[in-house]
Write an enzyme that holds these catalytic residues in place. Structure first.
Site, PDB file in Angstrom:
ATOM      1  N   CYS A 198     -20.743 -60.761  20.795  1.00 56.55           N
ATOM      2  CA  CYS A 198     -20.715 -59.434  21.419  1.00 56.55           C
ATOM      3  C   CYS A 198     -20.039 -58.381  20.555  1.00 56.55           C
ATOM      4  O   CYS A 198     -20.432 -57.225  20.540  1.00 56.55           O
ATOM      5  CB  CYS A 198     -19.998 -59.538  22.747  1.00 56.55           C
ATOM      6  SG  CYS A 198     -18.391 -60.340  22.582  1.00 56.55           S
ATOM      7  N   ASN A 246     -22.868 -68.147  24.338  1.00 52.77           N
ATOM      8  CA  ASN A 246     -22.667 -68.071  22.883  1.00 52.77           C
ATOM      9  C   ASN A 246     -21.392 -68.750  22.389  1.00 52.77           C
ATOM     10  O   ASN A 246     -21.317 -69.140  21.236  1.00 52.77           O
ATOM     11  CB  ASN A 246     -22.744 -66.617  22.386  1.00 52.77           C
ATOM     12  CG  ASN A 246     -21.561 -65.797  22.824  1.00 52.77           C
ATOM     13  OD1 ASN A 246     -20.947 -66.093  23.841  1.00 52.77           O
ATOM     14  ND2 ASN A 246     -21.238 -64.788  22.051  1.00 52.77           N
ATOM     15  N   ASP A 275     -24.433 -77.766  22.250  1.00 57.19           N
ATOM     16  CA  ASP A 275     -24.652 -76.754  23.289  1.00 57.19           C
ATOM     17  C   ASP A 275     -25.628 -75.676  22.801  1.00 57.19           C
ATOM     18  O   ASP A 275     -26.626 -75.384  23.445  1.00 57.19           O
ATOM     19  CB  ASP A 275     -23.315 -76.063  23.626  1.00 57.19           C
ATOM     20  CG  ASP A 275     -22.673 -76.583  24.909  1.00 57.19           C
ATOM     21  OD1 ASP A 275     -23.418 -76.992  25.816  1.00 57.19           O
ATOM     22  OD2 ASP A 275     -21.443 -76.549  25.011  1.00 57.19           O
ATOM     23  N   GLU A 312      -9.376 -59.314  28.222  1.00 54.03           N
ATOM     24  CA  GLU A 312      -8.931 -60.695  28.022  1.00 54.03           C
ATOM     25  C   GLU A 312      -7.982 -60.650  26.834  1.00 54.03           C
ATOM     26  O   GLU A 312      -8.183 -59.868  25.907  1.00 54.03           O
ATOM     27  CB  GLU A 312     -10.128 -61.595  27.721  1.00 54.03           C
ATOM     28  CG  GLU A 312     -10.959 -61.804  28.970  1.00 54.03           C
ATOM     29  CD  GLU A 312     -12.326 -62.395  28.699  1.00 54.03           C
ATOM     30  OE1 GLU A 312     -12.732 -62.487  27.535  1.00 54.03           O
ATOM     31  OE2 GLU A 312     -12.992 -62.730  29.684  1.00 54.03           O
ATOM     32  N   SER A 331     -22.963 -71.269  31.456  1.00 55.02           N
ATOM     33  CA  SER A 331     -24.394 -70.986  31.376  1.00 55.02           C
ATOM     34  C   SER A 331     -25.176 -72.296  31.454  1.00 55.02           C
ATOM     35  O   SER A 331     -24.769 -73.304  30.863  1.00 55.02           O
ATOM     36  CB  SER A 331     -24.714 -70.269  30.062  1.00 55.02           C
ATOM     37  OG  SER A 331     -26.115 -70.250  29.868  1.00 55.02           O
ATOM     38  N   THR A 384     -27.312 -58.618  34.263  1.00 56.14           N
ATOM     39  CA  THR A 384     -26.625 -59.502  35.220  1.00 56.14           C
ATOM     40  C   THR A 384     -25.370 -58.796  35.748  1.00 56.14           C
ATOM     41  O   THR A 384     -25.060 -58.894  36.944  1.00 56.14           O
ATOM     42  CB  THR A 384     -26.238 -60.828  34.538  1.00 56.14           C
ATOM     43  OG1 THR A 384     -27.390 -61.370  33.921  1.00 56.14           O
ATOM     44  CG2 THR A 384     -25.684 -61.820  35.522  1.00 56.14           C
ATOM     45  N   GLU A 402     -17.067 -58.463  30.731  1.00 54.36           N
ATOM     46  CA  GLU A 402     -17.087 -58.505  29.261  1.00 54.36           C
ATOM     47  C   GLU A 402     -18.548 -58.568  28.849  1.00 54.36           C
ATOM     48  O   GLU A 402     -19.187 -59.620  28.958  1.00 54.36           O
ATOM     49  CB  GLU A 402     -16.318 -59.736  28.749  1.00 54.36           C
ATOM     50  CG  GLU A 402     -14.831 -59.721  29.038  1.00 54.36           C
ATOM     51  CD  GLU A 402     -14.061 -58.700  28.206  1.00 54.36           C
ATOM     52  OE1 GLU A 402     -14.673 -58.019  27.355  1.00 54.36           O
ATOM     53  OE2 GLU A 402     -12.849 -58.557  28.426  1.00 54.36           O
ATOM     54  N   GLU A 404     -28.590 -53.709  21.542  1.00 56.28           N
ATOM     55  CA  GLU A 404     -28.087 -54.971  21.015  1.00 56.28           C
ATOM     56  C   GLU A 404     -29.246 -55.933  20.735  1.00 56.28           C
ATOM     57  O   GLU A 404     -30.147 -56.073  21.558  1.00 56.28           O
ATOM     58  CB  GLU A 404     -27.167 -55.572  22.092  1.00 56.28           C
ATOM     59  CG  GLU A 404     -26.470 -56.837  21.692  1.00 56.28           C
ATOM     60  CD  GLU A 404     -25.560 -57.361  22.818  1.00 56.28           C
ATOM     61  OE1 GLU A 404     -25.976 -57.340  23.993  1.00 56.28           O
ATOM     62  OE2 GLU A 404     -24.440 -57.798  22.507  1.00 56.28           O
TER      63      GLU A 404
HETATM   64  P1  NAD Z   1     -26.692 -63.396  31.131  1.00 56.29           P
HETATM   65  O1  NAD Z   1     -26.120 -62.182  31.697  1.00 56.29           O
HETATM   66  O2  NAD Z   1     -28.153 -63.639  31.218  1.00 56.29           O
HETATM   67  O3  NAD Z   1     -26.013 -64.721  31.709  1.00 56.29           O
HETATM   68  C1  NAD Z   1     -24.615 -64.871  31.739  1.00 56.29           C
HETATM   69  C2  NAD Z   1     -24.244 -65.785  32.882  1.00 56.29           C
HETATM   70  O4  NAD Z   1     -24.590 -65.167  34.111  1.00 56.29           O
HETATM   71  C3  NAD Z   1     -24.932 -67.137  32.875  1.00 56.29           C
HETATM   72  O5  NAD Z   1     -24.003 -68.121  33.262  1.00 56.29           O
HETATM   73  C4  NAD Z   1     -26.008 -66.961  33.937  1.00 56.29           C
HETATM   74  O6  NAD Z   1     -26.426 -68.180  34.528  1.00 56.29           O
HETATM   75  C5  NAD Z   1     -25.297 -66.080  34.939  1.00 56.29           C
HETATM   76  N1  NAD Z   1     -26.161 -65.323  35.829  1.00 56.29           N
HETATM   77  C6  NAD Z   1     -27.432 -64.898  35.628  1.00 56.29           C
HETATM   78  N2  NAD Z   1     -27.857 -64.168  36.682  1.00 56.29           N
HETATM   79  C7  NAD Z   1     -26.835 -64.114  37.568  1.00 56.29           C
HETATM   80  C8  NAD Z   1     -26.649 -63.484  38.843  1.00 56.29           C
HETATM   81  N3  NAD Z   1     -27.626 -62.773  39.416  1.00 56.29           N
HETATM   82  N4  NAD Z   1     -25.460 -63.623  39.459  1.00 56.29           N
HETATM   83  C9  NAD Z   1     -24.443 -64.318  38.875  1.00 56.29           C
HETATM   84  N5  NAD Z   1     -24.571 -64.938  37.673  1.00 56.29           N
HETATM   85  C10 NAD Z   1     -25.746 -64.840  37.029  1.00 56.29           C
HETATM   86  O7  NAD Z   1     -26.175 -63.483  29.650  1.00 56.29           O
HETATM   87  P2  NAD Z   1     -26.974 -63.247  28.359  1.00 56.29           P
HETATM   88  O8  NAD Z   1     -27.608 -61.910  28.438  1.00 56.29           O
HETATM   89  O9  NAD Z   1     -27.804 -64.388  27.978  1.00 56.29           O
HETATM   90  O10 NAD Z   1     -25.698 -63.214  27.387  1.00 56.29           O
HETATM   91  C11 NAD Z   1     -25.652 -62.492  26.287  1.00 56.29           C
HETATM   92  C12 NAD Z   1     -24.824 -61.258  26.571  1.00 56.29           C
HETATM   93  O11 NAD Z   1     -23.464 -61.604  26.734  1.00 56.29           O
HETATM   94  C13 NAD Z   1     -24.879 -60.275  25.424  1.00 56.29           C
HETATM   95  O12 NAD Z   1     -25.068 -58.976  25.916  1.00 56.29           O
HETATM   96  C14 NAD Z   1     -23.506 -60.415  24.803  1.00 56.29           C
HETATM   97  O13 NAD Z   1     -23.112 -59.282  24.089  1.00 56.29           O
HETATM   98  C15 NAD Z   1     -22.658 -60.697  25.994  1.00 56.29           C
HETATM   99  N6  NAD Z   1     -21.375 -61.307  25.607  1.00 56.29           N
HETATM  100  C16 NAD Z   1     -20.223 -60.596  25.818  1.00 56.29           C
HETATM  101  C17 NAD Z   1     -18.995 -61.112  25.435  1.00 56.29           C
HETATM  102  C18 NAD Z   1     -17.706 -60.347  25.631  1.00 56.29           C
HETATM  103  O14 NAD Z   1     -16.650 -60.957  25.693  1.00 56.29           O
HETATM  104  N7  NAD Z   1     -17.719 -59.026  25.712  1.00 56.29           N
HETATM  105  C19 NAD Z   1     -18.940 -62.377  24.863  1.00 56.29           C
HETATM  106  C20 NAD Z   1     -20.115 -63.064  24.662  1.00 56.29           C
HETATM  107  C21 NAD Z   1     -21.339 -62.521  25.049  1.00 56.29           C
END
Ligand code: NAD
Length: 493
Positions: free
Chosen positions: A296, A164, A102, A473, A189, A243, A261, A396
């Protein structure tokens, strides 16, 4: 070994990526996305992008399944979730291989993460037949009427996760939602579609009825269709703040509750009185050795007391530079690739900006070439003397870059730690118990870890404040996210 040609372990076959709706599995959508293996830079699978009509079908199907699932005896729900935990455990090797495929999670980390996912599923299975159903109020205590509260499941929960930790993210949300009696439509994702395929297979094998867990693969369009669907009663999202803003705005239109989250820039405060060798090992391992810095809650801002600053920073850099970077398939690999070229571009830009801002790169600092050139490999990078107001101190990176800053005393350390918009995790190293307690209380974060204790456990809640999101969570709090509360009063006849 040539990384460029070896994509996966011999004999391992990637699952076909399909939409899972009810009893059906199909690879059609409104388009396709090519999955790129981060270790090689090569496309290795096609991900169908669900259309709005596909999402509608998945949600309606899940809505129908809700009436069955919510009235399924709780003990049966518990048994099915326990069976799911056993099945995921039995498939540890396969899930670990899928995580590696993945997103390039190193094999050793991937296996440990499956173990963590199993514990989360088992934990919420345990709640399913012990749900905190409400509170009774006596006639005398409630204005003359006997009454109680009822905790009710919402219906269809829309779950959107990032790339991730694809299995762990599902394990942190889905079992709690199902234990409470909801059904789920999940959108993994588009960058990491594989783990959800096996998870969906095992949900079925565990005897959970069709439609209770549906999967729509796709990107922003599919996610957006899921969030705005009127039959989705709550959204649980893990991902980035941009997002999250769009999702929150859409949910605001219909006052739909949303759990977020998001990211972090978590501070790790190292006081001069700490066990410095243990603190240095922890600082380096947590910044680089867990998902190659793509987590994160990782301590990516190392705040070090002035009097030990130089020697401590040098020791962390020394440990970081000893980590093996390479193919995620190798068991001795500590750091694998980052997710894609976009991540490499962001990391390179932030490190260049830090240099311009006067910071010192102690180790790492440029993309790896040679036999790693085709994959997205960036070495553990330790950056000292990071300016407090700079981008690297406040934003970040989501990659293997550790920012080191110095502080003078406890008050300075706390002010520095609280000086970003994020509020996910805090880490403290000190041998002074009273100081530890003061700092724990002063940090504005959803969790605080003292002297390297493990805290990613199902029994305790996990979640952030500020730009790190809201809601939890884990723990009872994580279960309560999936209920709404009804207040009931009974008259005399
Ligand atoms: P992202 O926000 O780009 O994407 C996350 C998901 O949202 C994907 O499945 C994507 O397809 C979907 N998405 C994108 N646009 C959308 C929309 N307009 N409407 C609905 N869904 C949509 O994620 P990213 O930025 O690549 O991820 C990394 C981020 O995630 C980092 O900021 C990281 O810190 C955070 N993260 C948080 C946690 C936590 O538990 N707090 C865990 C892991 C990662």
């Amino acid at each position: 070994m040539s990384i460029a040609t070896e994509q996966r372990a011999p004999g391992f076959v990637l699952p076909e990526v399909t939409l899972r709706i009810g009893s059906t599995s199909r690879a059609t959508g409104s388009g396709t996305h090519h999955h790129i293996n981060p270790a090689t830079g090569l496309a290795d699978a096609t991900v169908p992008l669900a259309s709005a009509a596909d999402v509608d079908e998945a949600v309606c199907n899940s809505h129908e399944a809700f009436s069955v699932w919510k009235s399924t005896p709780a003990v049966q729900r518990a048994r099915a979730l326990l069976k799911l935990a056993d099945l995921v455990e039995e498939h540890t090797g396969e899930f670990a291989a899928l995580a590696t495929a993945d997103n390039g999670t190193p094999a050793r980390t991937a296996k440990l993460m499956v173990g963590a996912a199993v514990e989360w599923i088992r934990y919420y299975a345990g709640w399913a037949d012990k749900l905190p159903l409400g509170r009774v109020t006596s006639v005398a205590g409630a204005g003359g009427s006997f009454g109680h509260t009822l905790r009710q499941p919402y219906g269809v929960i829309g779950i959107i996760i990032t790339w991730n930790a694809p299995l762990m993210s599902l394990a942190m949300k889905v079992p709690a939602a199902l234990a409470a009696g909801n059904t789920v439509v999940a959108k993994p994702s588009e960058l990491t579609p594989f783990s959800a395929m096996l998870f969906a297979d095992l949900i079925r094998e565990a005897g959970i009825p069709d439609g209770v867990f549906n999967v729509v693969t796709g990107g922003a369009d599919a996610g957006s269709a899921l969030v705005s669907h009127p039959l989705v009663k709550k959204v649980s999202f893990t991902g980035g703040p941009d997002t999250a803003r769009k999702i929150t705005a859409e949910c605001a239109r219909t006052f739909k509750p949303v759990l977020l989250e998001l990211g972090g820039k978590s501070a790790n405060l190292v006081f001069a009185d700490a066990d410095l060798e243990a603190a240095a090992l922890h600082a380096a391992f947590m910044a680089f050795g867990i998902m190659t810095g793509q987590g994160c809650a990782l301590p990516t801002r190392l705040l070090v007391q002035e009097s030990i600053y130089e020697q401590f920073a040098a020791r962390v850099a020394e440990i970081a530079s000893s980590f093996t970077v390479g193919s995620p398939l190798e068991l001795d690999t500590v750091c694998g690739p980052v997710i894609n070229q976009g991540a490499i571009d962001r990391i390179e830009s932030m490190v260049a900006q830090a240099r311009n801002d006067g910071a010192r790169v102690l180790t790492g600092g440029s993309r790896l070439g040679g036999e790693l050139a085709d994959g997205y490999y960036y070495p553990p990078t330790v950056v000292a003397d990071v300016d407090r107001q700079s981008e690297l101190a406040r934003q970040e990176v989501f990659g293997p870059v550790l920012a080191i800053l110095r502080f003078s005393d406890e008050a300075d350390a706390v002010a520095l730690a609280n000086g970003t918009d994020y509020g996910l995790s805090g880490y403290v190293w000190t041998s002074d118990a009273k100081r530890a307690m003061r700092v724990v209380e002063a940090l504005e974060t959803g969790e605080v870890v003292v002297n390297g204790a493990p805290n990613a456990v199902a029994e305790r809640p996990f979640g952030g404040i500020g730009h790190s999101g809201n809601g939890n969570e884990g723990g009872l709090e994580g279960l309560e996210e999936f209920f709404w509360t009804k207040s009931v009063a009974y008259g005399a006849n």
